[in-house]
Motif scaffolding. Structure first.
Motif, PDB file in Angstrom:
ATOM      1  N   THR A  41      23.772  15.890   0.168  1.00 28.25           N
ATOM      2  CA  THR A  41      24.707  15.950   1.291  1.00 28.25           C
ATOM      3  C   THR A  41      24.292  17.023   2.281  1.00 28.25           C
ATOM      4  O   THR A  41      24.256  16.792   3.494  1.00 28.25           O
ATOM      5  N   PHE A  42      23.966  18.199   1.773  1.00 31.83           N
ATOM      6  CA  PHE A  42      23.551  19.290   2.646  1.00 31.83           C
ATOM      7  C   PHE A  42      22.229  18.961   3.349  1.00 31.83           C
ATOM      8  O   PHE A  42      22.082  19.188   4.552  1.00 31.83           O
ATOM      9  N   ALA A  43      21.268  18.423   2.613  1.00 35.80           N
ATOM     10  CA  ALA A  43      19.965  18.095   3.199  1.00 35.80           C
ATOM     11  C   ALA A  43      20.106  17.014   4.273  1.00 35.80           C
ATOM     12  O   ALA A  43      19.465  17.098   5.332  1.00 35.80           O
ATOM     13  N   LEU A  44      20.947  16.011   4.017  1.00 36.80           N
ATOM     14  CA  LEU A  44      21.138  14.954   5.003  1.00 36.80           C
ATOM     15  C   LEU A  44      21.843  15.473   6.251  1.00 36.80           C
ATOM     16  O   LEU A  44      21.511  15.068   7.370  1.00 36.80           O
ATOM     17  N   ALA A  45      22.799  16.369   6.081  1.00 38.22           N
ATOM     18  CA  ALA A  45      23.486  16.950   7.243  1.00 38.22           C
ATOM     19  C   ALA A  45      22.504  17.767   8.084  1.00 38.22           C
ATOM     20  O   ALA A  45      22.522  17.693   9.319  1.00 38.22           O
ATOM     21  N   ILE A  51      17.716  15.662  13.948  1.00 33.70           N
ATOM     22  CA  ILE A  51      17.444  14.399  14.647  1.00 33.70           C
ATOM     23  C   ILE A  51      18.273  14.304  15.923  1.00 33.70           C
ATOM     24  O   ILE A  51      17.760  13.909  16.985  1.00 33.70           O
ATOM     25  N   ILE A  52      19.535  14.683  15.837  1.00 31.32           N
ATOM     26  CA  ILE A  52      20.398  14.648  17.025  1.00 31.32           C
ATOM     27  C   ILE A  52      19.890  15.626  18.083  1.00 31.32           C
ATOM     28  O   ILE A  52      19.899  15.319  19.284  1.00 31.32           O
ATOM     29  N   ALA A  53      19.422  16.786  17.668  1.00 30.25           N
ATOM     30  CA  ALA A  53      18.894  17.765  18.621  1.00 30.25           C
ATOM     31  C   ALA A  53      17.684  17.204  19.375  1.00 30.25           C
ATOM     32  O   ALA A  53      17.585  17.339  20.596  1.00 30.25           O
ATOM     33  N   ARG A  54      16.764  16.566  18.647  1.00 27.88           N
ATOM     34  CA  ARG A  54      15.589  15.966  19.298  1.00 27.88           C
ATOM     35  C   ARG A  54      15.998  14.844  20.251  1.00 27.88           C
ATOM     36  O   ARG A  54      15.482  14.734  21.362  1.00 27.88           O
ATOM     37  N   ALA A  55      16.935  14.011  19.792  1.00 24.99           N
ATOM     38  CA  ALA A  55      17.367  12.875  20.613  1.00 24.99           C
ATOM     39  C   ALA A  55      18.058  13.349  21.888  1.00 24.99           C
ATOM     40  O   ALA A  55      17.786  12.837  22.986  1.00 24.99           O
ATOM     41  N   LEU A  56      18.955  14.325  21.760  1.00 27.03           N
ATOM     42  CA  LEU A  56      19.660  14.821  22.944  1.00 27.03           C
ATOM     43  C   LEU A  56      18.713  15.524  23.912  1.00 27.03           C
ATOM     44  O   LEU A  56      18.886  15.442  25.128  1.00 27.03           O
ATOM     45  N   GLU A  69      21.697  23.270  21.887  1.00 26.04           N
ATOM     46  CA  GLU A  69      21.614  24.011  20.624  1.00 26.04           C
ATOM     47  C   GLU A  69      22.956  24.641  20.264  1.00 26.04           C
ATOM     48  O   GLU A  69      23.373  24.601  19.104  1.00 26.04           O
ATOM     49  N   ARG A  70      23.651  25.202  21.242  1.00 25.63           N
ATOM     50  CA  ARG A  70      24.963  25.821  20.976  1.00 25.63           C
ATOM     51  C   ARG A  70      25.951  24.808  20.421  1.00 25.63           C
ATOM     52  O   ARG A  70      26.654  25.082  19.457  1.00 25.63           O
ATOM     53  N   TRP A  71      26.036  23.656  21.058  1.00 27.04           N
ATOM     54  CA  TRP A  71      26.997  22.649  20.621  1.00 27.04           C
ATOM     55  C   TRP A  71      26.647  22.098  19.240  1.00 27.04           C
ATOM     56  O   TRP A  71      27.529  21.869  18.413  1.00 27.04           O
ATOM     57  N   LEU A  72      25.364  21.897  18.992  1.00 29.03           N
ATOM     58  CA  LEU A  72      24.970  21.407  17.667  1.00 29.03           C
ATOM     59  C   LEU A  72      25.212  22.457  16.578  1.00 29.03           C
ATOM     60  O   LEU A  72      25.653  22.128  15.477  1.00 29.03           O
ATOM     61  N   PHE A  79      30.719  22.010   9.829  1.00 31.09           N
ATOM     62  CA  PHE A  79      30.331  21.279   8.614  1.00 31.09           C
ATOM     63  C   PHE A  79      30.073  22.242   7.462  1.00 31.09           C
ATOM     64  O   PHE A  79      30.513  22.013   6.337  1.00 31.09           O
ATOM     65  N   LEU A  80      29.360  23.314   7.736  1.00 33.48           N
ATOM     66  CA  LEU A  80      29.016  24.270   6.682  1.00 33.48           C
ATOM     67  C   LEU A  80      30.257  24.929   6.104  1.00 33.48           C
ATOM     68  O   LEU A  80      30.359  25.108   4.881  1.00 33.48           O
TER      69      LEU A  80
END
Length: 88
Positions: A41-45, A51-56, A69-72, A79-80
């Motif tokens: 779960t942690f590794a997938l998050a 992945i979202i950072a690269r895509a955005l 980066e701030r928003w992510l 989540f953490l």
């Protein structure tokens, strides 16, 4: 008066000595082990955030990378916190 002689004391039964053990409630807590599901779960998050950072970054060239980066990191921090509360 009769004095106690050392040889007279050796004939008496010795006092029963009880071993000094740990008190009943002083057992150490068992070590917490992370399950495979928790690790995945942690590794997938973490992978999802990357992945979202690269895509955005690719999809929004006009937005500064620091803002993305701030928003992510805010989302990952939430989540953490939830993940750590779930582990407790």
């Amino acid at each position: 008066m009769a004095k106690n002689h050392p040889t007279d004391q050796s004939q008496q039964a010795p006092a029963e000595v009880k071993p000094q053990g740990k008190p009943a409630g002083a057992e150490p807590a068992p070590e917490a082990q992370a399950s495979r599901a928790q690790i995945l779960t942690f590794a997938l998050a973490l992978a999802l955030v990357l992945i979202i950072a690269r895509a955005l970054d690719a999809l929004l060239p006009g937005i500064p990378e620091s803002l993305i980066e701030r928003w992510l990191m805010l989302g990952f921090g939430v989540f953490l916190a939830a993940f750590l509360a779930w582990l407790k």
